[in-house]
Design a protein around this motif. Structure first.
Motif, PDB file in Angstrom:
ATOM      1  N   ARG A 161       0.830  -1.218   0.000  1.00  0.00           N
ATOM      2  CA  ARG A 161       0.000   0.000   0.000  1.00  0.00           C
ATOM      3  C   ARG A 161       0.859   1.260   0.000  1.00  0.00           C
ATOM      4  NH1 ARG A 161      -3.103  -2.930   4.159  1.00  0.00           N
ATOM      5  NH2 ARG A 161      -4.931  -3.854   3.158  1.00  0.00           N
ATOM      6  N   GLY A 163       3.628   1.447  -1.652  1.00  0.00           N
ATOM      7  CA  GLY A 163       4.395   1.464  -2.887  1.00  0.00           C
ATOM      8  C   GLY A 163       5.720   0.760  -2.847  1.00  0.00           C
ATOM      9  N   HIS A 189      -0.684  -1.650  -7.569  1.00  0.00           N
ATOM     10  CA  HIS A 189       0.475  -0.771  -7.449  1.00  0.00           C
ATOM     11  C   HIS A 189       1.606  -1.155  -8.401  1.00  0.00           C
ATOM     12  CE1 HIS A 189      -1.114   1.312  -3.908  1.00  0.00           C
ATOM     13  NE2 HIS A 189      -1.565   0.137  -3.512  1.00  0.00           N
ATOM     14  N   LYS A 191       3.797  -3.602  -8.253  1.00  0.00           N
ATOM     15  CA  LYS A 191       5.006  -3.855  -7.479  1.00  0.00           C
ATOM     16  C   LYS A 191       5.204  -5.361  -7.317  1.00  0.00           C
ATOM     17  CE  LYS A 191       6.269   0.395  -6.690  1.00  0.00           C
ATOM     18  NZ  LYS A 191       7.535   0.931  -7.221  1.00  0.00           N
TER      19      LYS A 191
END
Length: 521
Positions: A161, A163, A189, A191
């Motif tokens: 959350r 990043g 995101h 990621k």
């Protein structure tokens, strides 16, 4: 009876979870103990799978811009975390920015690894929510997560959350809900969310994977994996939350939950060999367990309270059928006395590979010749394992390129014989070269889902359970599992930058040390 005894006794005496309908009125849809909705479909249990949110996209093959240096924060510095911190000090281009543990002293103690490597000290975070502040830092690229199982997913969600890329110790998620949340956050995101399955990097597994990918065994149609490890010497050493915690987190989890709660050491390597979500997918599972004898007895011994319903069986077996008609068998046993066995077995149409208790390969003379291995034995057949000479010749020909690159240093640095270091070094290599990681969030979900799905199967007389497609339809887009590599020129350039960065860190640490020494004088 004191409070802690009452809690433990009530947990042990609890009957199997009561299945209730989602609406409370009909039995068309049911809810299990984890809050997952499920229903029967022609004798098979199916679970609810969420749809991908609008605007959210897959992270299959996700490659982020190359990082000249990778700034890391470690969370969880009890049993596995300190070793990871020490290993990272040997990887060029890494800056350890932060260390976090529930107990401040354990975080502080890991500074010694940085000092030994002549690197700058890291910032310290501690307490129940210390990881939250670490995850908010803008100067951290990767959060390495290694606390107890129950905290793996919450910390990873917090990091995603904020990043951050995340790497999570095994098992990375204990419920389907956690699996789906990690998938959604990784996709939202964009990621990396990598499962730290070190057994995928052991020597036999890597060389055998290379052989399988080169067709040495023909088509692999069946695979076995296992984690069989008598933990009796270790139960009393798992972290305990205060003096009233008599069991420690791992035994407590086994007492309260059924299923293969530690499946990934066995499943990870065979899933790669079978190209799971890269041309095939796990479709259905059936799970069975023995009754609990040693588990319940251990709780009784530690708490002086009779435990009559220890949820997890002493030995659990899970059978999985894939979309392409392959079969996987996974075993879990940490309760009974027997030799360590992390079974890894591939059965192919033209050959066979096995690890534990006998490590070897079985191939016929023609198959060895087709594989490019010279054979001197006239009557060689696949009815027995290859002799030492033929085995070594086969391994030498198919030695995995990752082992060629990292094997020698891995043996020196260590970490379960070196496979931990290879895992960490490969992750940093991929980040520094802008490549997809070796394992993604879908691997994480597929390998961890056996815990809840196996429990669902066993709680319903070992009924078949449909395994969700965590890729949401993308499982057949990539053809074959593979490791990503940079070009030799790119690899050399990124390594030069990484080494220069580490040297600058050491110079900074030396300068700071000199300033402190001068200040004291």
């Amino acid at each position: 009876m004191n409070t802690i005894k009452s809690i433990i006794l009530s947990a042990c005496m609890a009957v199997n979870p009561i299945v209730i309908s989602a609406s409370g009125q009909t039995a068309d849809k049911n809810i299990n103990e984890y809050g997952t909705e499920w229903q029967w479909n022609e004798g098979t249990i199916e679970v609810e799978s969420p749809q991908r949110a609008p605007g959210q996209k897959s992270v299959l093959g996700l490659a982020l811009p190359a990082m000249e240096s990778v700034r890391v924060g470690f969370v969880g510095l009890g049993m596995r975390g300190p070793g990871a911190v020490e290993r990272f000090t040997h990887i060029p281009g890494v800056e350890i920015k932060a260390l976090c543990d529930y107990e401040q002293t354990r975080a502080e103690d890991c500074q010694k690894y940085l000092e030994k490597a002549s690197l700058p000290k890291a910032d310290i975070y501690y307490g129940e929510n210390g990881y939250e502040e670490l995850c908010k830092r803008p100067d951290i690229d990767l959060v390495y997560i290694a606390p107890d199982w129950l905290h793996h997913a919450p910390i990873a969600k917090c990091a995603l959350r904020n990043g951050k890329n995340v790497a999570i110790e095994v098992p990375s998620a204990m419920t389907l809900n956690d699996c789906w949340e990690l998938i959604d956050l990784s996709e939202k995101h964009q990621k990396h969310c990598m499962i730290l399955e070190n057994c995928c990097y052991d020597w036999f597994e890597m060389n055998t994977l290379n052989m399988a990918q080169q067709g040495v065994f023909g088509e692999v149609i069946r695979a076995q994996g296992a984690y069989i490890h008598d933990l009796s010497p270790f139960w009393k050493h798992y972290w305990k939350n205060g003096e009233n915690d008599k069991l420690g987190w791992r035994l407590d989890y086994n007492m309260r939950h059924r299923g293969d709660v530690y499946p990934t050491h066995g499943l990870g390597p065979v899933a790669q060999a079978l190209n799971i979500h890269r041309g095939d997918r796990m479709k259905t599972l059936v799970a069975m367990d023995t009754k609990s004898v040693n588990g319940a007895a251990l709780v009784t011994e530690l708490t002086d309270s009779v435990c009559s319903n220890f949820r997890n069986g002493d030995h659990t077996t899970t059978l999985i059928r894939t979309e392409n008609g392959k079969v996987i068998e996974i075993q879990h046993n940490v309760m009974t006395p027997q030799p360590y066995n992390r079974l890894y077995q591939l059965t192919g149409t033209k050959g066979f590979a096995n690890k534990y208790p006998i490590e070897g390969y079985a191939l016929g003379k023609q198959q060895l010749a087709d594989a490019g291995v010279k054979v001197d034995i006239e009557d060689l057949s696949a009815h027995s394992f290859l002799s030492g000479k033929e085995k070594e010749a086969l391994i030498e020909k198919y030695r995995h390129p990752i082992l060629i690159k990292y094997g020698k240093m891995a043996k020196e640095v260590g970490g379960h014989g070196g496979m931990d270091f290879i895992m960490d070094a490969r992750m940093i290599y991929c980040l520094q070269n802008g490549l997809p990681l070796d394992m993604d969030v879908y691997d994480l979900a597929e390998w961890c889902c056996l815990a809840e799905l196996g429990s669902l199967s066993m709680d319903h007389n070992s009924a078949p359970v449909a395994i969700p497609d965590f890729t949401r339809g993308d499982w057949n887009k990539t053809k074959g599992y593979s490791h990503a590599f940079a070009s030799p020129e790119q690899e050399e350039a990124s390594m030069k930058k990484a080494i220069a960065f580490t040297e600058s860190l050491k110079a900074k640490a030396l300068k700071n040390k000199g300033k402190k020494s001068k200040s004291k004088k």
